[in-house]
Design a protein around this motif. Structure first.
Motif, PDB file in Angstrom:
ATOM      1  N   HIS A 292      -1.268  -8.292   5.402  1.00  0.00           N
ATOM      2  CA  HIS A 292      -2.115  -7.533   4.460  1.00  0.00           C
ATOM      3  C   HIS A 292      -2.027  -5.987   4.835  1.00  0.00           C
ATOM      4  CE1 HIS A 292      -5.706  -6.390   2.148  1.00  0.00           C
ATOM      5  NE2 HIS A 292      -6.323  -6.195   3.247  1.00  0.00           N
ATOM      6  N   CYS A 293      -1.938  -5.548   6.071  1.00  0.00           N
ATOM      7  CA  CYS A 293      -1.964  -4.314   6.381  1.00  0.00           C
ATOM      8  C   CYS A 293      -0.634  -3.513   5.742  1.00  0.00           C
ATOM      9  CB  CYS A 293      -1.588  -4.040   8.060  1.00  0.00           C
ATOM     10  SG  CYS A 293      -3.398  -4.475   8.705  1.00  0.00           S
ATOM     11  N   LEU A 294       0.519  -4.336   5.963  1.00  0.00           N
ATOM     12  CA  LEU A 294       1.862  -3.761   5.301  1.00  0.00           C
ATOM     13  C   LEU A 294       1.746  -3.645   3.822  1.00  0.00           C
ATOM     14  CD1 LEU A 294       4.382  -5.896   7.176  1.00  0.00           C
ATOM     15  CD2 LEU A 294       4.104  -3.599   7.645  1.00  0.00           C
ATOM     16  N   ARG A 295       0.839  -4.381   3.141  1.00  0.00           N
ATOM     17  CA  ARG A 295       0.856  -4.388   1.708  1.00  0.00           C
ATOM     18  C   ARG A 295      -0.109  -3.157   1.312  1.00  0.00           C
ATOM     19  NH1 ARG A 295       1.497  -7.507  -2.697  1.00  0.00           N
ATOM     20  NH2 ARG A 295       2.190  -9.378  -1.311  1.00  0.00           N
ATOM     21  N   LEU A 296      -0.919  -3.021   1.966  1.00  0.00           N
ATOM     22  CA  LEU A 296      -1.837  -1.905   1.878  1.00  0.00           C
ATOM     23  C   LEU A 296      -1.132  -0.366   1.953  1.00  0.00           C
ATOM     24  CD1 LEU A 296      -5.105  -2.763   4.053  1.00  0.00           C
ATOM     25  CD2 LEU A 296      -5.124  -2.311   1.728  1.00  0.00           C
ATOM     26  N   TYR A 297      -0.271  -0.437   2.715  1.00  0.00           N
ATOM     27  CA  TYR A 297       0.565   0.673   2.915  1.00  0.00           C
ATOM     28  C   TYR A 297       1.693   0.888   1.892  1.00  0.00           C
ATOM     29  CZ  TYR A 297      -0.879   2.956   7.472  1.00  0.00           C
ATOM     30  OH  TYR A 297      -1.378   3.573   8.458  1.00  0.00           O
ATOM     31  N   PHE A 298       2.060  -0.373   1.370  1.00  0.00           N
ATOM     32  CA  PHE A 298       2.959  -0.345   0.248  1.00  0.00           C
ATOM     33  C   PHE A 298       2.441   0.168  -1.045  1.00  0.00           C
ATOM     34  CE2 PHE A 298       5.485  -2.659  -3.035  1.00  0.00           C
ATOM     35  CZ  PHE A 298       6.786  -2.196  -2.728  1.00  0.00           C
ATOM     36  N   ASP A 299       0.993  -0.036  -0.950  1.00  0.00           N
ATOM     37  CA  ASP A 299       0.442   0.425  -2.436  1.00  0.00           C
ATOM     38  C   ASP A 299       0.565   1.957  -2.617  1.00  0.00           C
ATOM     39  OD1 ASP A 299       0.133  -2.273  -3.319  1.00  0.00           O
ATOM     40  OD2 ASP A 299      -1.807  -2.199  -2.695  1.00  0.00           O
ATOM     41  N   ALA A 300       0.403   2.607  -1.372  1.00  0.00           N
ATOM     42  CA  ALA A 300       0.452   4.185  -1.195  1.00  0.00           C
ATOM     43  C   ALA A 300       1.877   4.385  -1.590  1.00  0.00           C
ATOM     44  CB  ALA A 300       0.017   4.412   0.033  1.00  0.00           C
ATOM     45  N   PHE A 301       2.937   4.005  -1.177  1.00  0.00           N
ATOM     46  CA  PHE A 301       4.110   4.215  -1.421  1.00  0.00           C
ATOM     47  C   PHE A 301       4.471   4.165  -2.968  1.00  0.00           C
ATOM     48  CE2 PHE A 301       4.837   3.721   3.091  1.00  0.00           C
ATOM     49  CZ  PHE A 301       5.537   4.880   3.249  1.00  0.00           C
ATOM     50  N   LEU A 302       3.883   2.920  -3.646  1.00  0.00           N
ATOM     51  CA  LEU A 302       3.941   2.785  -4.900  1.00  0.00           C
ATOM     52  C   LEU A 302       3.604   4.103  -5.736  1.00  0.00           C
ATOM     53  CD1 LEU A 302       3.343  -1.165  -5.573  1.00  0.00           C
ATOM     54  CD2 LEU A 302       5.506   0.135  -5.954  1.00  0.00           C
ATOM     55  N   GLY A 303       2.303   4.460  -5.588  1.00  0.00           N
ATOM     56  CA  GLY A 303       1.903   5.244  -6.031  1.00  0.00           C
ATOM     57  C   GLY A 303       2.453   6.585  -6.077  1.00  0.00           C
ATOM     58  N   PHE A 304       3.091   7.150  -5.227  1.00  0.00           N
ATOM     59  CA  PHE A 304       3.790   8.197  -4.823  1.00  0.00           C
ATOM     60  C   PHE A 304       5.131   8.160  -5.812  1.00  0.00           C
ATOM     61  CE2 PHE A 304       6.279  11.052  -1.780  1.00  0.00           C
ATOM     62  CZ  PHE A 304       6.291  12.134  -2.262  1.00  0.00           C
ATOM     63  N   CYS A 305       5.880   6.915  -5.354  1.00  0.00           N
ATOM     64  CA  CYS A 305       6.976   6.701  -6.308  1.00  0.00           C
ATOM     65  C   CYS A 305       7.014   6.648  -7.882  1.00  0.00           C
ATOM     66  CB  CYS A 305       7.920   5.701  -5.601  1.00  0.00           C
ATOM     67  SG  CYS A 305       8.216   5.994  -3.968  1.00  0.00           S
ATOM     68  N   GLU A 306       5.598   6.497  -8.182  1.00  0.00           N
ATOM     69  CA  GLU A 306       5.700   6.183  -9.563  1.00  0.00           C
ATOM     70  C   GLU A 306       5.510   7.673 -10.226  1.00  0.00           C
ATOM     71  OE1 GLU A 306       2.315   4.138 -12.905  1.00  0.00           O
ATOM     72  OE2 GLU A 306       1.961   4.612 -10.821  1.00  0.00           O
TER      73      GLU A 306
END
Length: 502
Positions: A292-306
């Motif tokens: 869950h912690c890994l996924r929370l961070y991944f969402d932040a990367f998705l926003g930036f990369c979008e």
């Protein structure tokens, strides 16, 4: 619009980092079909930078830490075999949770370390391995271990329960399996496939392209680090483990690399347990705290990369450098989208996010957890030199696995199964290669050579998003690797790194 160039000039070689001369992925010399491609010709400047920034720490540790390692080995040998509560904590609430899988339609979960059979019969003389699986029950979010199945070469696995005399020995073999599968099946899939993305980005994408500007800060040290791990005798993958004074592993490097193949090419049996590596679908099971912690961070990367995708494809919907980049990588790497798929909505976003998240949060968090979670939760007495002990990783076991429920009844302490020299080696390796050693800038301090105002603004938002995520993560899993220093944790070296640098 001209699809060949998409309105872009065909840039000369001097607009690329290494004038389009490489680096380039090549088949693994050890197991070409099973292991991820390697970068065998690392640019000399990257090797020089690695030596100055990172290699020097290894040399200092080799000279300065042996006394501390010996002292820690004495303390580690006097530790009791982990209690059931400590065992469950490590297996379900640390990096070892990556091996947990639910049994459909029940509250049963299993950690299966079947890949350990790849080393059976080829270990250092006097040491033993065995494939095991651990059966857990989860009720109201809490796990308990009900059984450890120890493979028996002659027939049905030995089913060891907590009340059996063999229980302590079975736990030691389970932790050994978790350690090796974690370090050499799961973790290499975070390191070595990313070298292909790293190298091809440096070779085939112009330096002024937003794709290069985004990924380059997260690619500084990895090629040299990974080459040193794979192709030198100065690490734990030695062809002569006993000939080093720090290699604690139970087999030679060539045997250990068989486990890498289980994480990249996969294993056919048992079906589905070790699937082929899939770049676009990394593990982040949100039903477990670590995932869950890994996924929370991944969402932040998705926003930036979008935002980066919109900038790139908004200027050039058929960007020729993105197309080539994807075609080159997909020809080398399982699961990477090709030059056609990369232009589908959101695909470039995810491909960029996976790389950045993998070489920062996912990689660093594993090192942190393996060092700080797979160890006694409370400091032992006498205190250790440094931060944690390596004893509960059981990297070498000198007592054969149980074949009967009465075997191992005398096993109470770590020292009953691990002699001092093996524990000393484990302490040296943890200090040299396993513990986090982040150098400036860390992830949240990383800046990008963007010249676009929207991308510079996206960079600032990304940093803010990371800090928001860090607060959420701390509430889910207080022991998860910190994003930055705080009043309670002032050690910069333990913060999330910007790249693979250990």
């Amino acid at each position: 619009m001209d699809k060949t160039l998409c309105g872009q000039p065909e840039l000369p070689a001097d607009q690329f980092l290494y004038e389009r001369r490489g680096p380039w992925p090549q088949p693994s010399p050890s197991y070409p079909l099973a292991n991820a491609p390697e970068i065998l010709n690392v640019p000399p400047v990257e090797t020089m930078i690695w030596t100055q920034a990172i290699g020097s720490r290894y040399f200092q540790t080799e000279i300065g830490f042996p006394g501390a390692a010996a002292a820690n080995a004495v303390v580690g040998g006097q530790l009791e075999i982990p209690s059931d509560a400590e065992f469950v904590r490590m297996m379900t609430n640390s990096v070892f949770a990556r091996s947990l899988r639910p049994v459909a339609g029940s509250n049963t979960w299993i950690s299966n370390f079947h890949a350990m059979e790849l080393m059976e019969g080829d270990t250092v003389p006097g040491t033993f391995v065995r494939r095991v699986s651990c059966v857990f029950e989860r009720n109201a979010g809490q796990f308990s271990c009900t059984r450890i199945d120890v493979a028996n070469p002659t027939g049905r696995p030995l089913e060891v329960s907590p009340s059996d005399p063999a229980w302590n020995l079975a736990k030691a073999y389970a932790l050994q399996g978790a350690s090796y599968v974690g370090m050499f099946v799961v973790h290499p899939a975070l390191h070595f496939p990313m070298d292909t993305v790293n190298a091809i980005t440096k070779t085939a994408v112009p330096r002024n392209h937003p794709l290069f500007q985004l990924l380059h800060p997260h690619s500084a040290y990895a090629l040299a680090v990974n080459n040193a791990v794979l192709e030198t005798e100065d690490g734990v993958l030695s062809s002569n483990p006993q000939g080093t004074w720090f290699d604690p592993l139970t087999a030679t490097g060539l045997v250990i690399k068989r486990l890498f193949g289980a994480g990249y090419a996969g294993l056919p049996n048992p079906p589905g347990l070790y699937p082929q590596y899939d770049y676009m679908n990394p593990w982040m099971d949100g039903s477990l705290p670590y995932g869950h912690c890994l996924r929370l961070y991944f969402d932040a990367f998705l926003g930036f990369c979008e935002t980066v995708e919109k900038e790139i494809l908004g200027a050039c919907p058929n960007d020729i450098y993105v197309e080539r980049w994807a075609n080159y990588i997909s020809a080398q790497l399982h699961g990477f989208p090709d030059g056609k798929a990369i232009f589908q909505p959101g695909v470039l976003t995810r491909a960029l996010a996976v790389y950045m998240w993998d070489v920062t949060v996912s990689h660093a968090a594993d090192h942190y957890s393996y060092t700080h979670d797979v160890t006694p939760a409370k400091p032992p007495t006498p205190p250790v030199v440094g931060t944690t002990l390596a004893a509960w990783k059981f990297l070498r076991l000198r007592v054969p696995p149980p074949q009967h429920l009465s075997d191992g009844a005398a096993v109470k302490l770590v020292g009953d199964v691990c002699p001092p020299d093996d524990l000393y080696r484990a302490e040296m390796t943890q200090e040299l290669f396993l513990k986090p050693a982040t150098i400036y800038p860390n992830l949240v301090q990383t800046t990008y050579a963007f010249t676009s105002l929207p991308l510079l603004q996206a960079q600032e938002k990304f940093h803010a998003d990371l800090r928001l995520v860090a607060a959420k993560v701390a509430a889910v899993m207080p022991n998860f690797m910190p994003l930055e220093v705080s009043d309670t944790m002032k050690d910069y070296s333990r913060t999330i790194s910007a790249s693979v640098q250990y």
